[in-house]
Design a protein around this motif. Structure first.
Motif: not given
Length: 58
Positions: A8, A11, A14, A17
Motif C-alpha cells: 500500500n 502506508e 508511515q 511501517y
C-alpha cells in the motif's frame, strides 16, 4: 518476501511501517522527513510489473 504489487503506497511512508521481518531498513518515513525539509528534492514512488520503484529527483 512481500510482493510489491500488494504494498500500500499510502502506508509505506508511515513511521514504523516495514515489509521486512526484522525491521532492517532505515525507513521510508526518514526519507519523507529529509525530503520534506529540502525544496529541491522530490520522491516519486510507483509499482511496475511487481517491482517497487523509487526515484529521488533533485
Amino acid at each position: 518476501m512481500k510482493r510489491a504489487s500488494k504494498t500500500n503506497l499510502r502506508e509505506i511512508f508511515q513511521e514504523g511501517y516495514t515489509t521486512k521481518g526484522n525491521h532492517e531498513g532505515i525507513g521510508l518515513s526518514s526519507l519523507r522527513d529529509i525530503t520534506a525539509k529540502e525544496d529541491h528534492l522530490e520522491v516519486m514512488t510507483s509499482i511496475e510489473n511487481g517491482y517497487f520503484l523509487q526515484e529521488i529527483v533533485c
